[in-house]
Design an enzyme around this catalytic site. Structure first.
Site, PDB file in Angstrom:
ATOM      1  N   THR A  51      -0.601  -1.347  -1.561  1.00  0.00           N
ATOM      2  CA  THR A  51      -1.262  -1.773  -0.332  1.00  0.00           C
ATOM      3  C   THR A  51      -1.340  -0.584   0.614  1.00  0.00           C
ATOM      4  O   THR A  51      -0.444   0.269   0.616  1.00  0.00           O
ATOM      5  CB  THR A  51      -0.515  -2.968   0.312  1.00  0.00           C
ATOM      6  OG1 THR A  51      -1.206  -3.355   1.488  1.00  0.00           O
ATOM      7  CG2 THR A  51       0.924  -2.648   0.642  1.00  0.00           C
ATOM      8  N   GLU A  57       2.698  -7.925   0.407  1.00  0.00           N
ATOM      9  CA  GLU A  57       4.167  -7.876   0.381  1.00  0.00           C
ATOM     10  C   GLU A  57       4.798  -9.268   0.349  1.00  0.00           C
ATOM     11  O   GLU A  57       6.008  -9.397   0.205  1.00  0.00           O
ATOM     12  CB  GLU A  57       4.697  -7.139   1.617  1.00  0.00           C
ATOM     13  CG  GLU A  57       4.353  -5.661   1.674  1.00  0.00           C
ATOM     14  CD  GLU A  57       3.034  -5.374   2.383  1.00  0.00           C
ATOM     15  OE1 GLU A  57       2.156  -6.265   2.393  1.00  0.00           O
ATOM     16  OE2 GLU A  57       2.868  -4.270   2.927  1.00  0.00           O
ATOM     17  N   LYS A  82      -9.762  -4.401   8.663  1.00  0.00           N
ATOM     18  CA  LYS A  82      -9.952  -5.178   7.446  1.00  0.00           C
ATOM     19  C   LYS A  82     -11.415  -5.570   7.306  1.00  0.00           C
ATOM     20  O   LYS A  82     -11.910  -6.420   8.028  1.00  0.00           O
ATOM     21  CB  LYS A  82      -9.059  -6.404   7.430  1.00  0.00           C
ATOM     22  CG  LYS A  82      -8.832  -6.858   6.014  1.00  0.00           C
ATOM     23  CD  LYS A  82      -7.626  -7.735   5.881  1.00  0.00           C
ATOM     24  CE  LYS A  82      -7.104  -7.701   4.460  1.00  0.00           C
ATOM     25  NZ  LYS A  82      -6.152  -8.753   4.196  1.00  0.00           N
ATOM     26  N   TRP A 135      -8.770  -3.053   3.144  1.00  0.00           N
ATOM     27  CA  TRP A 135      -8.288  -2.231   4.256  1.00  0.00           C
ATOM     28  C   TRP A 135      -9.022  -0.902   4.393  1.00  0.00           C
ATOM     29  O   TRP A 135      -9.333  -0.251   3.406  1.00  0.00           O
ATOM     30  CB  TRP A 135      -6.808  -1.907   4.073  1.00  0.00           C
ATOM     31  CG  TRP A 135      -5.899  -3.068   4.245  1.00  0.00           C
ATOM     32  CD1 TRP A 135      -5.093  -3.592   3.282  1.00  0.00           C
ATOM     33  CD2 TRP A 135      -5.668  -3.836   5.428  1.00  0.00           C
ATOM     34  NE1 TRP A 135      -4.380  -4.646   3.798  1.00  0.00           N
ATOM     35  CE2 TRP A 135      -4.718  -4.824   5.110  1.00  0.00           C
ATOM     36  CE3 TRP A 135      -6.186  -3.805   6.725  1.00  0.00           C
ATOM     37  CZ2 TRP A 135      -4.261  -5.765   6.024  1.00  0.00           C
ATOM     38  CZ3 TRP A 135      -5.726  -4.740   7.647  1.00  0.00           C
ATOM     39  CH2 TRP A 135      -4.784  -5.696   7.297  1.00  0.00           C
TER      40      TRP A 135
HETATM   41  P1  AMP Z   1      -3.179  -7.723   2.394  1.00  0.00           P
HETATM   42  O1  AMP Z   1      -1.819  -7.202   2.185  1.00  0.00           O
HETATM   43  O2  AMP Z   1      -4.241  -6.730   2.059  1.00  0.00           O
HETATM   44  O3  AMP Z   1      -3.396  -9.029   1.708  1.00  0.00           O
HETATM   45  O4  AMP Z   1      -3.380  -7.983   3.947  1.00  0.00           O
HETATM   46  C1  AMP Z   1      -2.491  -8.761   4.704  1.00  0.00           C
HETATM   47  C2  AMP Z   1      -2.913  -8.747   6.139  1.00  0.00           C
HETATM   48  O5  AMP Z   1      -4.205  -9.360   6.285  1.00  0.00           O
HETATM   49  C3  AMP Z   1      -2.035  -9.489   7.090  1.00  0.00           C
HETATM   50  O6  AMP Z   1      -0.892  -8.755   7.458  1.00  0.00           O
HETATM   51  C4  AMP Z   1      -2.986  -9.730   8.256  1.00  0.00           C
HETATM   52  O7  AMP Z   1      -3.111  -8.573   9.068  1.00  0.00           O
HETATM   53  C5  AMP Z   1      -4.300  -9.968   7.557  1.00  0.00           C
HETATM   54  N1  AMP Z   1      -4.512 -11.420   7.364  1.00  0.00           N
HETATM   55  C6  AMP Z   1      -4.297 -12.146   6.250  1.00  0.00           C
HETATM   56  N2  AMP Z   1      -4.613 -13.439   6.456  1.00  0.00           N
HETATM   57  C7  AMP Z   1      -5.025 -13.546   7.738  1.00  0.00           C
HETATM   58  C8  AMP Z   1      -5.471 -14.639   8.567  1.00  0.00           C
HETATM   59  N3  AMP Z   1      -5.588 -15.866   8.110  1.00  0.00           N
HETATM   60  N4  AMP Z   1      -5.771 -14.349   9.853  1.00  0.00           N
HETATM   61  C9  AMP Z   1      -5.682 -13.095  10.344  1.00  0.00           C
HETATM   62  N5  AMP Z   1      -5.273 -12.040   9.612  1.00  0.00           N
HETATM   63  C10 AMP Z   1      -4.955 -12.257   8.328  1.00  0.00           C
END
Ligand code: AMP
Length: 540
Positions: free
Chosen positions: A185, A330, A439, A444
């Site tokens: 990540t 994570e 995002k 990312w």
């Molecule tokens: P990832 O590790 O790439 O799956 O990204 C995780 C991150 O995505 C989280 O820490 C948030 O910053 C963002 N994220 C995931 N779900 C949501 C949601 N429902 N609303 C807002 N941000 C989200």
């Protein structure tokens, strides 16, 4: 005194053994790169998974070895998930959308011994192969007829590997804490970091995934992950589906293709599907342009980014319930999910709708707290917002190879980098992010990397990149630049300067010139104040 209960290890391969025994005729349906819709059963999948485990052993795979995959959501990728776990090896799912430098970094960092690759990534692999230090062979996920013509040395054919093996395998009697999967990540700074999953974590995560008031998965469901299997295990759905006997529909390379998603939902009777808002917006656009419905669909699990209320309304119009969810690489990834509580039923509709937009409530196993800047816990009053920390049996305890991260500074807790409120019902609302990332379409973009490129351009005195809401991608990067005194900067030339330095989809959508960028007391760029200044910014 210990209880007198058997100490059976929680092992991923036992999920598939369970499906083979109890749901042998339930199907896995995949769109393929070969262009047809493949279908077979959990019994077939088990036999081929055993063959694959045999092939891995014959190749010389040892427990703990990392096996990389660059692949879409297909039955062959599903087989890799289980054959690796069952043979004590680690399935390292790699995101093909990463910039080549990052791909090279993570493959070398993980020390993958083999790469199992979809044929469409041949060119990509050829371009990076000379820089890969540990790869012994590339296995193309194809039969002989569909093998690519390539300059790569040491190429193997997946179907030929399976041909020589038996339909069962002597699965390793592993400790349940044995590593099973690896997914990198993006960090705010530095290289991507690896989340290393375990058999125990994945099995517990799958049980929680299927629970009522979570995704509530059953034998009556047909589940379609439209979130890639290279990103946090397609949110765990390929493990949960065989556990609960649900049919599994895999969209292959057609994840962003409205007509394919529409036909899969209707022809295969998909009842529950998972994806980021961008995917669903593409499907809604397709339905608006072409008509059609989502008749079989009962619920859409939307997460990865905040779900816009308009998207929830659009789904409601098709009779589909939206369940907003939050999770992270994570956290395996399930963290919170929004199922309305029974007491909400009597509330006015507007208030119920407002509750639906909340990010969701905790799931048993996922403990949460919000803290202020001194790490003092804040009340669950729906008003105080603070840094969200979590812990639980499927949350990372550190990054792969012990890479340092301040996210693990408080022992036993993981700091998510998200800012949230939690109300008295336990409903979390993500309100902001402390990590300096953007995002876009569920993927990312590092604002720091983009800033570093910009300051390398003639005439740029200071640069900051912030995320601005975007109707299609959720967020897109805006580059804010302070020019050097007297300098004239050509916006097009500045953006062209990015071309060989970052992935194309990372390049900022626009540049704004300012006289000054706000700073914090410690001299860092204040993204908070900059975001505030550009809060009404609209993409032209
Ligand atoms: P990832 O590790 O790439 O799956 O990204 C995780 C991150 O995505 C989280 O820490 C948030 O910053 C963002 N994220 C995931 N779900 C949501 C949601 N429902 N609303 C807002 N941000 C989200």
């Amino acid at each position: 005194m210990h209880g007198l209960i058997m100490d059976r290890a929680l092992r991923i391969i036992d999920i598939l053994r369970h499906a083979k025994r109890n749901f042998p005729k339930v199907e896995i349906i995949s769109e393929t790169l070969e262009g047809f819709r493949h279908r077979y059963t959990y019994a077939d999948a088990y036999a081929r998974t055993a063959r694959l485990a045999g092939a891995l052993t014959r190749l010389g795979a040892q427990p703990g070895d990392r096996i990389g995959t660059l692949a879409f959501n297909t039955y062959r990728h599903f087989e890799l998930y289980f054959a690796t776990a069952g043979s004590g090896t680690v399935c390292h799912t790699i995101n093909p959308r990463l910039f080549t430098e990052q791909l090279v970094y993570i493959i070398n960092h993980a020390e993958d011994r083999w790469l199992f690759v979809d044929v469409c990534f041949t060119g990509l692999i050829e371009s990076i192969a000379p820089q890969l230090n540990t790869i012994e062979a590339i296995v193309f996920l194809a039969d002989r007829q569909h093998m690519p013509t390539t300059t790569l040395p040491n190429v193997l054919c997946y179907e030929e590997l399976l041909d020589d093996e038996a339909d069962d395998f002597d699965w390793l009697d592993i400790d349940e804490r044995t590593a099973s999967g690896l997914c990198y990540t993006s960090g705010t700074t530095g290289h991507p970091k690896g989340a290393l999953y375990s058999n125990r974590g994945i099995v517990l995560h799958s049980m929680a995934f299927g629970a009522p008031d979570c995704i509530s998965l059953s034998m009556r469901d047909v589940i379609m992950p439209v979130v890639p299997m290279f990103h946090v295990n397609a949110w765990g759905s390929p493990f949960a589906a065989p556990m609960f006997g649900a049919r599994l529909v895999l969209p292959g390379p057609k994840m962003l293709d409205g007509p394919t998603l529409h036909s899969l939902i209707n022809e295969e009777g998909v009842t529950v599907s998972l994806g980021v808002p961008t995917i669903w917006m593409a499907l809604m656009q397709y339905l608006r342009d072409n008509g059609g419905d989502l008749e079989p669909m009962d619920r859409a699990i939307i997460g990865g980014s905040a779900c816009p209320p308009a998207l929830m309304d659009a789904f409601r119009g098709y009779g589909v319930r939206v369940r907003h969810a939050w999770g992270m690489t994570e956290t395996s990834p399930l963290g919170v999910l929004n199922t309305p509580r029974p007491e909400f039923t009597d509330w006015p509709v507007e208030r119920q709708r407002e509750m639906d937009t909340r990010t969701g409530h905790g799931v048993f196993g996922m403990e949460m707290k919000i803290v202020d800047e001194n790490n003092n816990e804040l009340p669950w009053d729906g008003e105080k917002f603070g840094a969200l920390k979590v812990r639980g049996p499927w949350v990372c305890s550190s990054y792969y190879k012990g890479e340092h991260s301040s996210a693990f500074d408080e022992p036993g807790w993981f700091a998510t980098g998200d800012v949230a409120t939690i109300d008295s019902y336990g409903f979390v609302q993500i309100t902001d992010r402390t990590k300096d990332l953007i995002k876009s379409g569920g993927e990312w973009i590092s604002s720091i990397d983009l800033e570093n490129v910009a300051v390398g351009f003639d005439g740029v005195a200071e640069a900051a990149v912030i995320s601005i809401g975007h109707p299609k991608w959720g967020e897109r990067p805006l580059l804010v630049v302070v020019p050097e005194p007297g300098a004239t900067i050509d916006k097009t030339a500045l953006l062209e300067h990015y071309h060989d330095k970052v992935a194309k989809w990372w390049i900022p959508d626009a540049v704004e010139f300012v006289d000054e960028i706000p700073h914090t007391a410690t001299g860092k760029i204040s993204k908070l104040r900059l975001r505030e200044r550009f809060k009404d910014y609209r993409w032209s």
